[in-house]
Design a protein around this motif. Sequence first.
Motif, short mmCIF file in Angstrom:
data_model
loop_
_atom_site.label_atom_id
_atom_site.label_comp_id
_atom_site.label_asym_id
_atom_site.label_seq_id
_atom_site.Cartn_x
_atom_site.Cartn_y
_atom_site.Cartn_z
N PRO A 22 24.40 27.84 -24.00
CA PRO A 22 25.42 27.38 -23.03
C PRO A 22 26.71 26.92 -23.70
O PRO A 22 27.81 27.22 -23.23
N ALA A 23 26.57 26.20 -24.83
CA ALA A 23 27.77 25.73 -25.54
C ALA A 23 28.54 26.90 -26.13
O ALA A 23 29.78 26.91 -26.11
N VAL A 24 27.83 27.89 -26.64
CA VAL A 24 28.49 29.07 -27.21
C VAL A 24 29.24 29.85 -26.13
O VAL A 24 30.38 30.29 -26.33
N VAL A 25 28.61 29.99 -24.96
CA VAL A 25 29.25 30.69 -23.84
C VAL A 25 30.49 29.93 -23.39
O VAL A 25 31.56 30.52 -23.15
N PHE A 26 30.36 28.61 -23.28
CA PHE A 26 31.51 27.78 -22.87
C PHE A 26 32.64 27.90 -23.89
O PHE A 26 33.81 28.06 -23.53
N PHE A 27 32.29 27.81 -25.18
CA PHE A 27 33.30 27.91 -26.24
C PHE A 27 33.98 29.27 -26.19
O PHE A 27 35.21 29.37 -26.33
N GLY A 28 33.21 30.32 -25.99
CA GLY A 28 33.80 31.66 -25.96
C GLY A 28 34.68 31.88 -24.75
O GLY A 28 35.76 32.48 -24.85
N ALA A 29 34.25 31.38 -23.59
CA ALA A 29 35.00 31.63 -22.35
C ALA A 29 36.26 30.79 -22.24
O ALA A 29 37.29 31.27 -21.74
N TYR A 30 36.21 29.54 -22.71
CA TYR A 30 37.33 28.63 -22.48
C TYR A 30 38.17 28.37 -23.72
O TYR A 30 39.26 27.79 -23.61
N LEU A 31 37.69 28.76 -24.90
CA LEU A 31 38.46 28.52 -26.11
C LEU A 31 38.72 29.79 -26.92
O LEU A 31 39.86 30.15 -27.19
N LEU A 32 37.66 30.47 -27.29
CA LEU A 32 37.80 31.62 -28.17
C LEU A 32 38.54 32.78 -27.51
O LEU A 32 39.47 33.35 -28.09
N TYR A 33 38.17 33.12 -26.27
CA TYR A 33 38.83 34.23 -25.58
C TYR A 33 40.32 33.96 -25.33
O TYR A 33 41.16 34.82 -25.64
N PRO A 34 40.70 32.78 -24.79
CA PRO A 34 42.14 32.53 -24.62
C PRO A 34 42.90 32.55 -25.95
O PRO A 34 44.05 33.01 -26.00
N ALA A 35 42.27 32.04 -27.04
CA ALA A 35 42.94 32.04 -28.33
C ALA A 35 43.19 33.47 -28.82
O ALA A 35 44.29 33.78 -29.31
N CYS A 36 42.20 34.32 -28.69
CA CYS A 36 42.36 35.71 -29.10
C CYS A 36 43.39 36.43 -28.23
O CYS A 36 44.19 37.23 -28.71
N TYR A 37 43.36 36.13 -26.93
CA TYR A 37 44.32 36.75 -26.01
C TYR A 37 45.75 36.31 -26.34
O TYR A 37 46.69 37.12 -26.30
N ALA A 38 45.91 35.02 -26.69
CA ALA A 38 47.24 34.52 -27.06
C ALA A 38 47.74 35.17 -28.34
O ALA A 38 48.93 35.45 -28.49
N LEU A 39 46.82 35.42 -29.28
CA LEU A 39 47.21 36.09 -30.52
C LEU A 39 47.71 37.51 -30.24
O LEU A 39 48.71 37.95 -30.83
N ILE A 40 47.06 38.20 -29.32
CA ILE A 40 47.50 39.53 -28.93
C ILE A 40 48.88 39.46 -28.26
O ILE A 40 49.77 40.27 -28.53
N MET A 41 49.06 38.46 -27.39
CA MET A 41 50.34 38.28 -26.71
C MET A 41 51.49 38.05 -27.68
O MET A 41 52.64 38.41 -27.39
N SER A 42 51.20 37.43 -28.83
CA SER A 42 52.26 37.11 -29.78
C SER A 42 52.94 38.35 -30.35
O SER A 42 54.03 38.26 -30.91
N PHE A 43 52.31 39.51 -30.22
CA PHE A 43 52.88 40.75 -30.73
C PHE A 43 53.61 41.54 -29.64
O PHE A 43 54.01 42.68 -29.86
N PHE A 44 53.79 40.91 -28.45
CA PHE A 44 54.44 41.58 -27.33
C PHE A 44 55.62 40.74 -26.83
O PHE A 44 55.64 39.51 -26.99
N ASN A 45 56.58 41.42 -26.26
CA ASN A 45 57.63 40.76 -25.51
C ASN A 45 57.08 40.56 -24.10
O ASN A 45 57.20 41.44 -23.25
N TRP A 46 56.49 39.41 -23.89
CA TRP A 46 55.69 39.16 -22.69
C TRP A 46 56.31 38.00 -21.94
O TRP A 46 56.35 36.87 -22.39
N GLY A 47 56.83 38.27 -20.75
CA GLY A 47 57.46 37.22 -19.97
C GLY A 47 57.43 37.53 -18.50
O GLY A 47 57.04 38.62 -18.07
N ALA A 48 57.86 36.54 -17.71
CA ALA A 48 57.82 36.70 -16.26
C ALA A 48 58.96 37.55 -15.74
O ALA A 48 58.88 38.11 -14.65
N THR A 49 60.04 37.66 -16.52
CA THR A 49 61.23 38.37 -16.04
C THR A 49 61.55 39.63 -16.84
O THR A 49 62.58 40.23 -16.62
N VAL A 50 60.68 40.00 -17.77
CA VAL A 50 60.94 41.18 -18.60
C VAL A 50 59.73 42.10 -18.56
O VAL A 50 58.62 41.69 -18.23
N GLU A 51 59.97 43.34 -18.88
CA GLU A 51 58.88 44.30 -18.95
C GLU A 51 58.10 44.11 -20.25
O GLU A 51 58.68 44.00 -21.33
#
Length: 294
Positions: A22-51
Amino acid sequence: MTRKQKLLKLRKKLTPYLFLLPAVVFFGAYLLYPACYALIMSFFNWGATVETQFVGLDNFSHMFSDHLFYTSIINTLIYVCAVPFKVVLAMVLAALLNQKIKGEGFFRAPLFFPFVLSEVIVGVIWKAMFNPTYGFINVALSWFGLPGQNWLATDKAMWVIILVSVWKGLGSNLIIYIAGIKGISPDYYEAASIDGASELKKFWYITLPCLKPTTIFVVTTAIIGSFNMFDITYTMTKGGPGTATLTFVQYIYDVAFTRFQFGYASALAFVFFVVLFVLTILQRKILSQGSDGD
């Protein structure tokens, strides 16, 4: 070994991991996945008003020409420079409170009280106290015939934030130091008393060296906490006046939720993660060396 014995042995091996699942699932869902997703986002021009488009390392290279990035780093380092004062104050107060004085608990309670308050509440309270019109600080100054000031709208805002952060962190550091002092064998002090050592010499030659691991821990956590400074500054000044109290974490927040430049904010957050990761590794290394030395 029978089949039943093999299954029992396998069950004993897997049982601890099932409890950790349960702790591993919680860590992966709420910490590890968002961190990895944010790292991917850092290589994109990602915003609310731009493509959304892939930009590679452009977000990271943009930091070198971003003056607000440097300003937030400098301000954060100024907060970090206040760490020695926090540590020394907590150590001295802990040593004083460790003395067998009457009403010791009465003095401990108000010193520890800030620790139980959230940083947002602390910011709101102290912002009201430093209010230029009805704040307690200016009212107290008027009792002595001194003029009031708009503390949070001048160059004194940085010192005000440092003062509040010292007050907020005093309780936790104090408890850690008191626990560290309680762990020192009283035999050392008895031997020093027999030799005629003064209280100051006892503190310098016994208490201070024995508190080395505690001090290393307090310093490291205080530095990491200073890098994480956000709630108090945002509540009291929102980084102002101008950018005088803008911290690195608040700058990440502003880039993401004011400018809606999520890609650049993710790159800033990743740099922040690397800094804290390096500090944590250094903490483990220094603590292990301190323990070996003792």
